[in-house]
Design a protein around this motif. Structure first.
Motif, PDB file in Angstrom:
ATOM      1  N   ARG A  41      28.294 -31.960  -5.423  1.00 10.99           N
ATOM      2  CA  ARG A  41      27.286 -33.006  -5.208  1.00 10.99           C
ATOM      3  C   ARG A  41      27.842 -34.150  -4.374  1.00 10.99           C
ATOM      4  O   ARG A  41      27.141 -34.697  -3.522  1.00 10.99           O
ATOM      5  CB  ARG A  41      26.762 -33.512  -6.548  1.00 10.99           C
ATOM      6  N   ALA A  42      29.104 -34.506  -4.603  1.00 16.96           N
ATOM      7  CA  ALA A  42      29.700 -35.592  -3.817  1.00 16.96           C
ATOM      8  C   ALA A  42      29.788 -35.226  -2.348  1.00 16.96           C
ATOM      9  O   ALA A  42      29.801 -36.110  -1.481  1.00 16.96           O
ATOM     10  CB  ALA A  42      31.085 -35.935  -4.363  1.00 16.96           C
ATOM     11  N   MET A  43      29.811 -33.931  -2.054  1.00 19.50           N
ATOM     12  CA  MET A  43      29.853 -33.472  -0.668  1.00 19.50           C
ATOM     13  C   MET A  43      28.454 -33.189  -0.128  1.00 19.50           C
ATOM     14  O   MET A  43      28.303 -32.676   0.984  1.00 19.50           O
ATOM     15  CB  MET A  43      30.726 -32.227  -0.556  1.00 19.50           C
ATOM     16  N   GLY A  44      27.427 -33.505  -0.934  1.00 16.27           N
ATOM     17  CA  GLY A  44      26.055 -33.369  -0.468  1.00 16.27           C
ATOM     18  C   GLY A  44      25.404 -32.043  -0.763  1.00 16.27           C
ATOM     19  O   GLY A  44      24.395 -31.695  -0.136  1.00 16.27           O
ATOM     20  N   HIS A  45      25.923 -31.292  -1.758  1.00 13.67           N
ATOM     21  CA  HIS A  45      25.387 -29.961  -2.042  1.00 13.67           C
ATOM     22  C   HIS A  45      25.085 -29.785  -3.528  1.00 13.67           C
ATOM     23  O   HIS A  45      25.943 -30.036  -4.383  1.00 13.67           O
ATOM     24  CB  HIS A  45      26.374 -28.887  -1.596  1.00 13.67           C
ATOM     25  N   LEU A  46      23.895 -29.346  -3.834  1.00 10.33           N
ATOM     26  CA  LEU A  46      23.494 -29.051  -5.204  1.00 10.33           C
ATOM     27  C   LEU A  46      24.116 -27.721  -5.624  1.00 10.33           C
ATOM     28  O   LEU A  46      23.934 -26.708  -4.941  1.00 10.33           O
ATOM     29  CB  LEU A  46      21.970 -28.952  -5.284  1.00 10.33           C
ATOM     30  N   PRO A  47      24.882 -27.687  -6.724  1.00  3.35           N
ATOM     31  CA  PRO A  47      25.458 -26.413  -7.162  1.00  3.35           C
ATOM     32  C   PRO A  47      24.378 -25.447  -7.635  1.00  3.35           C
ATOM     33  O   PRO A  47      23.278 -25.848  -8.005  1.00  3.35           O
ATOM     34  CB  PRO A  47      26.386 -26.828  -8.310  1.00  3.35           C
ATOM     35  N   ILE A  48      24.709 -24.172  -7.629  1.00 12.07           N
ATOM     36  CA  ILE A  48      23.754 -23.147  -8.060  1.00 12.07           C
ATOM     37  C   ILE A  48      23.614 -23.127  -9.574  1.00 12.07           C
ATOM     38  O   ILE A  48      22.499 -23.092 -10.101  1.00 12.07           O
ATOM     39  CB  ILE A  48      24.204 -21.763  -7.547  1.00 12.07           C
ATOM     40  N   SER A  49      24.726 -23.149 -10.294  1.00  6.20           N
ATOM     41  CA  SER A  49      24.696 -22.993 -11.750  1.00  6.20           C
ATOM     42  C   SER A  49      24.559 -24.335 -12.457  1.00  6.20           C
ATOM     43  O   SER A  49      24.587 -25.396 -11.823  1.00  6.20           O
ATOM     44  CB  SER A  49      25.960 -22.274 -12.225  1.00  6.20           C
ATOM     45  N   GLN A 104      21.323 -32.231  -1.780  1.00  6.53           N
ATOM     46  CA  GLN A 104      22.126 -32.771  -2.876  1.00  6.53           C
ATOM     47  C   GLN A 104      21.366 -32.755  -4.187  1.00  6.53           C
ATOM     48  O   GLN A 104      21.942 -32.487  -5.240  1.00  6.53           O
ATOM     49  CB  GLN A 104      22.544 -34.210  -2.530  1.00  6.53           C
ATOM     50  N   GLU A 105      20.074 -33.051  -4.140  1.00 10.15           N
ATOM     51  CA  GLU A 105      19.231 -33.045  -5.332  1.00 10.15           C
ATOM     52  C   GLU A 105      17.833 -32.561  -4.948  1.00 10.15           C
ATOM     53  O   GLU A 105      17.325 -32.909  -3.870  1.00 10.15           O
ATOM     54  CB  GLU A 105      19.125 -34.438  -5.954  1.00 10.15           C
ATOM     55  N   LEU A 106      17.215 -31.808  -5.831  1.00  8.08           N
ATOM     56  CA  LEU A 106      15.825 -31.402  -5.618  1.00  8.08           C
ATOM     57  C   LEU A 106      14.917 -32.503  -6.163  1.00  8.08           C
ATOM     58  O   LEU A 106      14.333 -32.399  -7.235  1.00  8.08           O
ATOM     59  CB  LEU A 106      15.543 -30.061  -6.306  1.00  8.08           C
ATOM     60  N   VAL A 120      11.447 -33.593  -2.184  1.00  5.52           N
ATOM     61  CA  VAL A 120      11.985 -32.370  -1.584  1.00  5.52           C
ATOM     62  C   VAL A 120      11.347 -31.149  -2.224  1.00  5.52           C
ATOM     63  O   VAL A 120      10.959 -30.195  -1.539  1.00  5.52           O
ATOM     64  CB  VAL A 120      13.524 -32.328  -1.734  1.00  5.52           C
ATOM     65  N   ARG A 121      11.217 -31.178  -3.531  1.00  6.57           N
ATOM     66  CA  ARG A 121      10.606 -30.037  -4.233  1.00  6.57           C
ATOM     67  C   ARG A 121       9.189 -29.776  -3.735  1.00  6.57           C
ATOM     68  O   ARG A 121       8.764 -28.614  -3.588  1.00  6.57           O
ATOM     69  CB  ARG A 121      10.612 -30.323  -5.744  1.00  6.57           C
ATOM     70  N   VAL A 145      15.957 -35.390   3.607  1.00 12.19           N
ATOM     71  CA  VAL A 145      16.670 -34.892   2.429  1.00 12.19           C
ATOM     72  C   VAL A 145      17.683 -35.961   2.028  1.00 12.19           C
ATOM     73  O   VAL A 145      18.718 -36.114   2.681  1.00 12.19           O
ATOM     74  CB  VAL A 145      17.375 -33.563   2.736  1.00 12.19           C
ATOM     75  N   PRO A 146      17.393 -36.729   0.984  1.00  4.68           N
ATOM     76  CA  PRO A 146      18.288 -37.840   0.615  1.00  4.68           C
ATOM     77  C   PRO A 146      19.701 -37.359   0.287  1.00  4.68           C
ATOM     78  O   PRO A 146      19.892 -36.295  -0.311  1.00  4.68           O
ATOM     79  CB  PRO A 146      17.608 -38.443  -0.623  1.00  4.68           C
ATOM     80  N   THR A 147      20.688 -38.129   0.681  1.00  3.18           N
ATOM     81  CA  THR A 147      22.077 -37.783   0.399  1.00  3.18           C
ATOM     82  C   THR A 147      22.894 -39.048   0.177  1.00  3.18           C
ATOM     83  O   THR A 147      22.597 -40.095   0.761  1.00  3.18           O
ATOM     84  CB  THR A 147      22.686 -36.967   1.548  1.00  3.18           C
TER      85      THR A 147
END
Length: 297
Positions: free
Chosen positions: A234-242, A195-197, A201-202, A157-159
């Motif tokens: 995203r800077a912390m490695g997490h894709l937001p939900i909205s 961080q990104e789909l 990853v998808r 999972v790229p980050t």
């Protein structure tokens, strides 16, 4: 196979000990419908007797005690067979030290995660003074039998999140897992940090029956908006939900039987059961994990 959500919150749990955000205030005072949560970890079994732990949170002891199937059946025994790590973050690995009374501990991790646990946080160096530690290197895109009809295939999972330890390797810092029940071919994808789909990853989500996916933040600037931090999700490695490129728009149309958000930060309004954000999730066929949620796939 059976899945048990041992903990559904992100690092710090819900409420977080030093936070007075609206969600933490609500769960402490009971002013709005919501429930406490421990830090993210999941147990998987094919037979309800042998269990495999995905990430070992700092709350692992109380999580085990809250789930009778993980309790010992005799002196110094455990149904826990191995721990599989998605990364080396403290909220996913500090629990390894709480398993130190084990005679031996089997840990599956990529070389990058293993290196950080040994040379960065030194968790493994400490643990090895208490019990035998058997490291099973995780090699992406390789099928690995777990025993009792289960197997897994890990994927990178790229980050671009900041590496806390200068010696960290780039490849393999974050890993997702596809767990398959070989009896029926049913597959679960465990992806608590993404961080990104990306297309790669998808593609790992195709044909899965259950997706346990990163639900850390509702919006990308959530912590900035609340005045709690200066970095985006995203800077912390997490894709937001909205948002137009958030996970809700990307994942809700997928024909997956169970699509469940976990690793939810204490600031995320989906933890409030009467919030419009929670209703939006549910109306689009997504679920919000809770501690103790059990799913048979």
């Amino acid at each position: 196979m059976w899945l048990r959500i041992l903990g559904s919150a992100a690092g710090g749990g819900f409420p977080q000990w030093n936070c007075g955000c609206p969600g933490c205030r609500a769960v402490r005072t009971g002013s709005r419908p919501c429930r406490p949560r421990t830090q993210s970890s999941v147990a998987v079994s094919a037979d309800y007797r042998q269990w495999f732990l995905f990430n070992a949170s700092p709350d692992i002891r109380i999580q085990i005690e809250a789930f009778p199937a993980l309790r010992p059946h005799a002196e110094r025994t455990t149904p826990l067979r191995a721990v599989l790590c998605t990364d080396a973050e403290l909220d996913h690995t500090l629990g390894l030290l709480l398993l130190r009374e084990s005679r031996s501990l089997e840990i599956h991790a990529t070389p990058a995660v293993h290196k950080t646990l040994r040379d960065g946080t030194s968790l493994l160096r400490t643990l090895e003074h208490y019990c035998d530690v058997e490291w099973r290197p995780v090699i992406p895109e390789t099928d690995v039998p777990l025993g009792n009809w289960l197997s897994y295939r890990a994927f990178d999972v790229p980050t671009t999140k900041r590496a806390r330890f200068g010696s960290e390797m780039e490849q393999g810092r974050v890993t997702g897992y596809r767990v398959t029940d070989e009896r029926n071919g049913r597959t679960v994808v465990y992806l608590p940090g993404v961080q990104e789909l990306t297309p790669e990853v998808r593609a790992q989500l195709d044909d899965c029956a259950c997706l346990l996916v990163d639900g850390t933040c509702w919006r990308d600037d959530e912590l900035i908006h609340l005045g709690l931090a200066a970095r985006t999700a995203r800077a912390m490695g997490h894709l937001p939900i909205s948002g137009p490129d958030g996970s809700l728009d990307r994942l809700s149309p997928l024909p997956i039987e169970h699509k469940i958000y976990l690793h939810i930060n204490n600031t995320n309004p989906i933890l409030l059961e009467d919030s419009p954000e929670r209703r939006s999730i549910e109306q689009r066929g997504m679920e919000v994990a809770r501690d103790g949620l059990e799913i048979r796939v």
